[in-house]
Design a protein around this motif. Structure first.
Motif, PDB file in Angstrom:
ATOM      1  N   THR A   1     -57.997  77.306  51.470  1.00 35.30           N
ATOM      2  CA  THR A   1     -57.206  76.701  50.397  1.00 35.30           C
ATOM      3  C   THR A   1     -56.574  77.795  49.555  1.00 35.30           C
ATOM      4  OG1 THR A   1     -58.749  74.834  50.289  1.00 35.30           O
ATOM      5  CG2 THR A   1     -57.239  75.105  48.439  1.00 35.30           C
ATOM      6  N   GLY A   2     -55.277  77.698  49.337  1.00 32.46           N
ATOM      7  CA  GLY A   2     -54.588  78.644  48.482  1.00 32.46           C
ATOM      8  C   GLY A   2     -54.954  78.429  47.028  1.00 32.46           C
ATOM      9  N   VAL A   3     -54.974  79.502  46.263  1.00 33.85           N
ATOM     10  CA  VAL A   3     -55.301  79.449  44.832  1.00 33.85           C
ATOM     11  C   VAL A   3     -54.054  79.848  44.050  1.00 33.85           C
ATOM     12  CG1 VAL A   3     -56.839  80.256  43.013  1.00 33.85           C
ATOM     13  CG2 VAL A   3     -57.686  80.069  45.364  1.00 33.85           C
ATOM     14  N   ASN A   4     -53.623  78.972  43.153  1.00 34.39           N
ATOM     15  CA  ASN A   4     -52.370  79.176  42.443  1.00 34.39           C
ATOM     16  C   ASN A   4     -52.556  79.056  40.935  1.00 34.39           C
ATOM     17  OD1 ASN A   4     -50.301  79.188  44.784  1.00 34.39           O
ATOM     18  ND2 ASN A   4     -51.549  77.385  45.200  1.00 34.39           N
ATOM     19  N   PHE A   5     -51.659  79.680  40.201  1.00 30.16           N
ATOM     20  CA  PHE A   5     -51.715  79.637  38.741  1.00 30.16           C
ATOM     21  C   PHE A   5     -51.765  78.191  38.216  1.00 30.16           C
ATOM     22  CE2 PHE A   5     -50.323  80.305  34.366  1.00 30.16           C
ATOM     23  CZ  PHE A   5     -50.982  81.478  34.019  1.00 30.16           C
TER      24      PHE A   5
ATOM     25  N   GLY B   1     -42.305  83.933  31.435  1.00 28.15           N
ATOM     26  CA  GLY B   1     -42.019  83.423  30.103  1.00 28.15           C
ATOM     27  C   GLY B   1     -42.196  84.470  29.032  1.00 28.15           C
ATOM     28  N   GLY B   2     -42.425  84.033  27.786  1.00 27.42           N
ATOM     29  CA  GLY B   2     -42.691  84.954  26.688  1.00 27.42           C
ATOM     30  C   GLY B   2     -41.538  85.909  26.416  1.00 27.42           C
ATOM     31  N   GLU B   3     -41.885  87.147  26.053  1.00 28.46           N
ATOM     32  CA  GLU B   3     -40.889  88.143  25.670  1.00 28.46           C
ATOM     33  C   GLU B   3     -39.971  88.516  26.834  1.00 28.46           C
ATOM     34  OE1 GLU B   3     -42.825  91.501  23.961  1.00 28.46           O
ATOM     35  OE2 GLU B   3     -43.671  90.374  22.277  1.00 28.46           O
ATOM     36  N   ALA B   4     -40.495  88.455  28.064  1.00 27.40           N
ATOM     37  CA  ALA B   4     -39.664  88.787  29.226  1.00 27.40           C
ATOM     38  C   ALA B   4     -38.517  87.795  29.366  1.00 27.40           C
ATOM     39  CB  ALA B   4     -40.517  88.815  30.486  1.00 27.40           C
ATOM     40  N   PHE B   5     -38.784  86.510  29.136  1.00 22.40           N
ATOM     41  CA  PHE B   5     -37.721  85.508  29.172  1.00 22.40           C
ATOM     42  C   PHE B   5     -36.672  85.809  28.104  1.00 22.40           C
ATOM     43  CE2 PHE B   5     -35.754  81.705  27.489  1.00 22.40           C
ATOM     44  CZ  PHE B   5     -35.335  81.018  28.618  1.00 22.40           C
ATOM     45  N   ALA B   6     -37.139  86.143  26.910  1.00 22.37           N
ATOM     46  CA  ALA B   6     -36.218  86.431  25.808  1.00 22.37           C
ATOM     47  C   ALA B   6     -35.283  87.580  26.173  1.00 22.37           C
ATOM     48  CB  ALA B   6     -36.998  86.752  24.540  1.00 22.37           C
ATOM     49  N   ALA B   7     -35.837  88.628  26.811  1.00 20.43           N
ATOM     50  CA  ALA B   7     -35.011  89.771  27.212  1.00 20.43           C
ATOM     51  C   ALA B   7     -33.992  89.353  28.274  1.00 20.43           C
ATOM     52  CB  ALA B   7     -35.905  90.887  27.738  1.00 20.43           C
TER      53      ALA B   7
ATOM     54  N   PHE C   1     -45.097  80.015  33.075  1.00 19.66           N
ATOM     55  CA  PHE C   1     -45.376  80.737  31.843  1.00 19.66           C
ATOM     56  C   PHE C   1     -46.702  81.496  31.956  1.00 19.66           C
ATOM     57  CE2 PHE C   1     -43.278  76.652  31.057  1.00 19.66           C
ATOM     58  CZ  PHE C   1     -42.012  77.102  30.692  1.00 19.66           C
ATOM     59  N   ALA C   2     -46.753  82.420  32.927  1.00 17.35           N
ATOM     60  CA  ALA C   2     -47.987  83.159  33.179  1.00 17.35           C
ATOM     61  C   ALA C   2     -48.411  84.008  31.981  1.00 17.35           C
ATOM     62  CB  ALA C   2     -47.824  84.048  34.407  1.00 17.35           C
TER      63      ALA C   2
ATOM     64  N   MET D   1     -55.765  83.566  36.849  1.00 20.04           N
ATOM     65  CA  MET D   1     -55.335  83.296  35.475  1.00 20.04           C
ATOM     66  C   MET D   1     -55.297  84.559  34.621  1.00 20.04           C
ATOM     67  SD  MET D   1     -54.633  80.180  35.722  1.00 20.04           S
ATOM     68  CE  MET D   1     -54.242  79.772  34.022  1.00 20.04           C
ATOM     69  N   ASN D   2     -56.138  85.540  34.958  1.00 22.57           N
ATOM     70  CA  ASN D   2     -56.144  86.810  34.228  1.00 22.57           C
ATOM     71  C   ASN D   2     -55.087  87.778  34.729  1.00 22.57           C
ATOM     72  OD1 ASN D   2     -58.292  85.991  32.598  1.00 22.57           O
ATOM     73  ND2 ASN D   2     -59.845  86.800  34.005  1.00 22.57           N
ATOM     74  N   ARG D   3     -54.288  87.332  35.683  1.00 21.86           N
ATOM     75  CA  ARG D   3     -53.187  88.124  36.250  1.00 21.86           C
ATOM     76  C   ARG D   3     -53.697  89.444  36.842  1.00 21.86           C
ATOM     77  NH1 ARG D   3     -48.320  88.183  32.016  1.00 21.86           N
ATOM     78  NH2 ARG D   3     -47.207  88.916  33.858  1.00 21.86           N
ATOM     79  N   GLU D   4     -54.823  89.330  37.558  1.00 18.06           N
ATOM     80  CA  GLU D   4     -55.437  90.490  38.201  1.00 18.06           C
ATOM     81  C   GLU D   4     -55.159  90.526  39.700  1.00 18.06           C
ATOM     82  OE1 GLU D   4     -59.476  89.779  37.231  1.00 18.06           O
ATOM     83  OE2 GLU D   4     -59.316  90.492  35.161  1.00 18.06           O
ATOM     84  N   VAL D   5     -54.353  89.593  40.176  1.00 17.99           N
ATOM     85  CA  VAL D   5     -54.132  89.444  41.620  1.00 17.99           C
ATOM     86  C   VAL D   5     -52.847  90.138  42.036  1.00 17.99           C
ATOM     87  CG1 VAL D   5     -53.758  87.788  43.486  1.00 17.99           C
ATOM     88  CG2 VAL D   5     -55.350  87.241  41.648  1.00 17.99           C
ATOM     89  N   LYS D   6     -52.920  90.877  43.122  1.00 15.14           N
ATOM     90  CA  LYS D   6     -51.736  91.456  43.752  1.00 15.14           C
ATOM     91  C   LYS D   6     -51.508  90.646  45.030  1.00 15.14           C
ATOM     92  CE  LYS D   6     -53.621  95.573  43.664  1.00 15.14           C
ATOM     93  NZ  LYS D   6     -54.718  95.321  42.708  1.00 15.14           N
ATOM     94  N   GLY D   7     -50.548  89.739  44.965  1.00 18.27           N
ATOM     95  CA  GLY D   7     -50.339  88.814  46.071  1.00 18.27           C
ATOM     96  C   GLY D   7     -51.042  87.502  45.793  1.00 18.27           C
TER      97      GLY D   7
END
Length: 330
Positions: free
Chosen positions: A37-41, A218-224, A240-241, A313-319
């Motif tokens: 099973t794939g794990v997604n945000f 999302g966040g500041e990156a979207f604003a830029a 909105f990671a 969720m902690n954005r620790e995944v590469k891939g």
């Protein structure tokens, strides 16, 4: 059977591995033995009650899976017992040993596709594909900026953007992540931890701005990026990671004449199933050509689904990461 159950919306740590009754397929459905099973945000958002959909509790989360047909419901003629396939279910249910799905929402796969790759191909790559093809209508030679380009859907957007002939600029928060984006085809790189994202996009596009921005952050990156669009550009709102839902100064869209476009893969699959299946066929063709490939960071047993979700969720995944029933890892 064993399954991860969300009894009430709340922290990921509240999820429980429980013994529950195995489902039975109804008319037009298929019972599947889950292989991976794939794990997604969105899975992590779902169990916290933060996702667009809010199923009734208790429920089994998990949006995409690879499995083997165990039983066919009434009227299902195009599948057979023992056949390996990938699929998704509007009722979720992937973090379990078995799942029932609509027989029209599964796709047989060939032996050359490993279970871990197959389990992770639909959601992240499916989202990126739909975003760039149907929503942005990305054209060959256009400039595509991908935010979060080392995450599962970010890598997918880099790969698919290149397959569609775009010039891809990858934006990430570390050099390690940028290296991964480069390995997956990115033409140019921006480290938005120590570079000004708006200024670098302007510099790399020679003042024109981005034709398409793929934003799962999302966040500041979207604003830029909202200040870095080319005329007739398309800014794709994917997720909105960052944890921050930005606000858009709509005067920018007027002055710069660009579009802000929402991307909701689940809605697309529900409303345009035939186009979704055509997209999947194209994805598999790119996969076999090597233009699209899966980056599996880690394989977790089903009993450690909470750890897999926390890592995402902690954005620790590469891939991507994947969950496999414990019995299949013994």
């Amino acid at each position: 059977m064993k399954a991860i159950v969300c009894n009430d919306f709340g922290p990921i740590s509240d999820l429980k591995l429980q013994e529950i009754e195995a489902p039975t397929p109804g008319k037009g459905e298929v019972l599947i033995k889950v292989l991976a099973t794939g794990v997604n945000f969105p899975d992590g958002l779902l169990v916290q009650g933060l996702y667009q959909a809010k199923p009734a509790c208790p429920f089994v989360p998990g949006m995409e899976f690879c499995g083997e047909v165990e039983a066919l419901g009434e009227g299902v003629k195009h599948l057979k017992v023992g056949q390996r396939l990938i699929g998704s279910s509007k009722d979720f249910g992937g973090f379990a040993e078995k799942i029932v799905a609509n027989a029209m929402m599964v796709l047989p796969i060939t032996d050359d596709v490993p279970n871990t790759d197959a389990a992770n191909l639909m959601c992240a790559h499916g989202t990126a594909h739909h975003a760039l093809k149907q929503r942005a209508r990305l054209k060959k030679g256009e400039t595509l900026v991908v935010l979060g380009a080392a995450g599962g859907t970010g890598i997918a957007a880099v790969q698919i953007g290149k397959a569609m002939g775009a010039h891809v600029i990858a934006a990430c928060s570390s050099q390690e992540k940028l290296d991964m984006a480069k390995e997956n085809g990115a033409d140019e790189l921006i480290n938005y931890s120590d570079e000004n994202l708006k200024d670098r996009i302007k510099e790399l596009t020679k003042g024109k701005g981005a034709d398409v921005v793929y934003d799962p952050v999302g966040g500041e990156a979207f604003a830029a990026c909202s200040r870095s669009m080319a005329r007739n550009g398309r800014l794709l709102v994917v997720g909105f990671a960052s944890g921050s839902i930005p606000e858009l100064p709509v005067n920018l869209t007027l002055v710069k004449e660009y579009s802000v476009i929402g991307v909701f893969w689940g809605s697309f699959v529900m409303h345009e199933p035939m186009i979704f299946m055509q997209n999947m066929q194209e994805l598999f063709a790119w996969y076999r050509e090597g233009a699209v490939r899966l980056q599996t960071d880690e394989v977790f047993p089903l009993s450690r689904t909470q750890d897999a979700l926390a890592k995402v969720m902690n954005r620790e995944v590469k891939g991507k990461v994947v969950v496999v029933p414990d019995a299949l890892l013994d």
